[in-house]
Scaffold this active site. Structure first.
Site, PDB file in Angstrom:
ATOM      1  N   ASP A 161       0.855  -1.188   0.000  1.00 28.98           N
ATOM      2  CA  ASP A 161       0.000   0.000   0.000  1.00 28.98           C
ATOM      3  C   ASP A 161       0.891   1.238   0.000  1.00 28.98           C
ATOM      4  O   ASP A 161       2.110   1.147  -0.210  1.00 28.98           O
ATOM      5  CB  ASP A 161      -1.014  -0.044   1.157  1.00 28.98           C
ATOM      6  N   ARG A 200       6.337   0.359   8.902  1.00 28.27           N
ATOM      7  CA  ARG A 200       6.407   1.191  10.109  1.00 28.27           C
ATOM      8  C   ARG A 200       7.016   0.426  11.280  1.00 28.27           C
ATOM      9  O   ARG A 200       7.185   0.975  12.369  1.00 28.27           O
ATOM     10  CB  ARG A 200       4.993   1.656  10.506  1.00 28.27           C
ATOM     11  N   HIS A 214       8.009 -25.248   8.380  1.00 24.66           N
ATOM     12  CA  HIS A 214       6.932 -25.983   9.054  1.00 24.66           C
ATOM     13  C   HIS A 214       5.552 -25.720   8.462  1.00 24.66           C
ATOM     14  O   HIS A 214       4.722 -26.613   8.429  1.00 24.66           O
ATOM     15  CB  HIS A 214       6.883 -25.614  10.548  1.00 24.66           C
ATOM     16  N   ASN A 215       5.299 -24.484   8.081  1.00 24.89           N
ATOM     17  CA  ASN A 215       3.932 -24.097   7.665  1.00 24.89           C
ATOM     18  C   ASN A 215       3.796 -23.918   6.159  1.00 24.89           C
ATOM     19  O   ASN A 215       2.718 -23.597   5.668  1.00 24.89           O
ATOM     20  CB  ASN A 215       3.500 -22.804   8.363  1.00 24.89           C
ATOM     21  N   HIS A 266       4.762 -32.207   9.334  1.00 27.50           N
ATOM     22  CA  HIS A 266       4.047 -30.940   9.145  1.00 27.50           C
ATOM     23  C   HIS A 266       2.918 -31.063   8.126  1.00 27.50           C
ATOM     24  O   HIS A 266       1.979 -30.271   8.141  1.00 27.50           O
ATOM     25  CB  HIS A 266       5.024 -29.846   8.709  1.00 27.50           C
ATOM     26  N   CYS A 300       2.732  -3.439   4.108  1.00 32.06           N
ATOM     27  CA  CYS A 300       1.879  -2.290   4.447  1.00 32.06           C
ATOM     28  C   CYS A 300       2.510  -1.616   5.658  1.00 32.06           C
ATOM     29  O   CYS A 300       3.728  -1.740   5.856  1.00 32.06           O
ATOM     30  CB  CYS A 300       0.422  -2.709   4.663  1.00 32.06           C
ATOM     31  N   VAL A 313       0.161  -6.342   8.994  1.00 28.11           N
ATOM     32  CA  VAL A 313      -0.973  -7.089   9.558  1.00 28.11           C
ATOM     33  C   VAL A 313      -2.170  -7.116   8.609  1.00 28.11           C
ATOM     34  O   VAL A 313      -2.645  -8.182   8.217  1.00 28.11           O
ATOM     35  CB  VAL A 313      -1.381  -6.516  10.939  1.00 28.11           C
ATOM     36  N   THR A 325       2.016  -2.152   9.016  1.00 23.73           N
ATOM     37  CA  THR A 325       2.400  -3.146  10.031  1.00 23.73           C
ATOM     38  C   THR A 325       2.641  -4.532   9.441  1.00 23.73           C
ATOM     39  O   THR A 325       3.195  -5.398  10.119  1.00 23.73           O
ATOM     40  CB  THR A 325       1.270  -3.301  11.066  1.00 23.73           C
TER      41      THR A 325
HETATM   42  C1  RB5 Z   1      -2.573   2.426   6.516  1.00 24.14           C
HETATM   43  O1  RB5 Z   1      -2.722   3.589   7.270  1.00 24.14           O
HETATM   44  C2  RB5 Z   1      -2.330   1.241   7.445  1.00 24.14           C
HETATM   45  O2  RB5 Z   1      -3.490   0.959   8.153  1.00 24.14           O
HETATM   46  C3  RB5 Z   1      -1.849   0.037   6.669  1.00 24.14           C
HETATM   47  O3  RB5 Z   1      -0.663   0.330   6.006  1.00 24.14           O
HETATM   48  C4  RB5 Z   1      -1.545  -1.210   7.499  1.00 24.14           C
HETATM   49  O4  RB5 Z   1      -0.693  -0.922   8.559  1.00 24.14           O
HETATM   50  C5  RB5 Z   1      -2.686  -2.027   7.883  1.00 24.14           C
HETATM   51  O5  RB5 Z   1      -2.557  -3.087   8.523  1.00 24.14           O
END
Ligand code: RB5
Length: 149
Positions: A8, A109, A98-99, A133, A65, A69, A67
């Site tokens: 992103d 970030r 393993h996975n 596995h 992205c 996540v 995080t």
């Molecule tokens: C974007 O602001 C942020 O939410 C995205 O890059 C990411 O961290 C989402 O998990």
């Protein structure tokens, strides 16, 4: 090895560094975008990379992205994707061994460029061990098959 990579707006700068690094190390890279730091939505890139992986058009995918996540959650919604969100090399390596992860995600970030390269190396150089596995991967596939039509 062919790698698809996507990101992103937050992941854009780190993505550029990782693409450069992969190419220097002779990987074939398909960059699905995002191609600048203007605001966008990470599920778009998770889907594009994941589709290339499940279709077998690339061997593995990398997603970035803020995080790692959100983009890994989105990738894990695609049938056949096992995405790991990693901030250190040990889990990256074990996630392959393993996975049998087929997508690696990390957060721009959260980690710096050099650690991202180290995690990438650790994951790309690892191989799935199979054996004990396999049963667990099959159990994950059973869950997947019970959820997706
Ligand atoms: C974007 O602001 C942020 O939410 C995205 O890059 C990411 O961290 C989402 O998990």
């Amino acid at each position: 090895m062919k790698i698809a990579i996507g990101n992103d707006h937050v992941g854009y700068e780190l993505k550029c560094e990782i693409v450069k690094y992969l190419k220097e190390n002779n990987y074939e890279v398909t960059d699905v975008g995002h191609y600048d730091s203007n605001r966008t939505d990470y599920p778009l890139y998770a889907k594009m990379v994941s589709d290339l992986v499940v279709k077998g058009e690339v061997d593995r995918g990398i997603l970035i992205c803020g995080t790692g996540v959100g983009i890994s959650i989105a990738a894990n919604k695609v049938k056949g994707i096992r995405a790991v969100c990693c901030s250190e090399p040990y889990s990256a390596k074990l996630s392959k061994e393993h996975n049998n992860t087929n997508v690696l995600a990390f957060g721009a970030r959260v980690i710096g460029v050099e650690l991202a390269k180290m995690i990438t190396d650790s994951w790309l150089n690892a191989e799935y061990e199979g054996g004990r596995h396999g049963k667990r991967i099959d159990m994950i596939k059973d869950i997947e098959n019970s959820q997706f039509k």
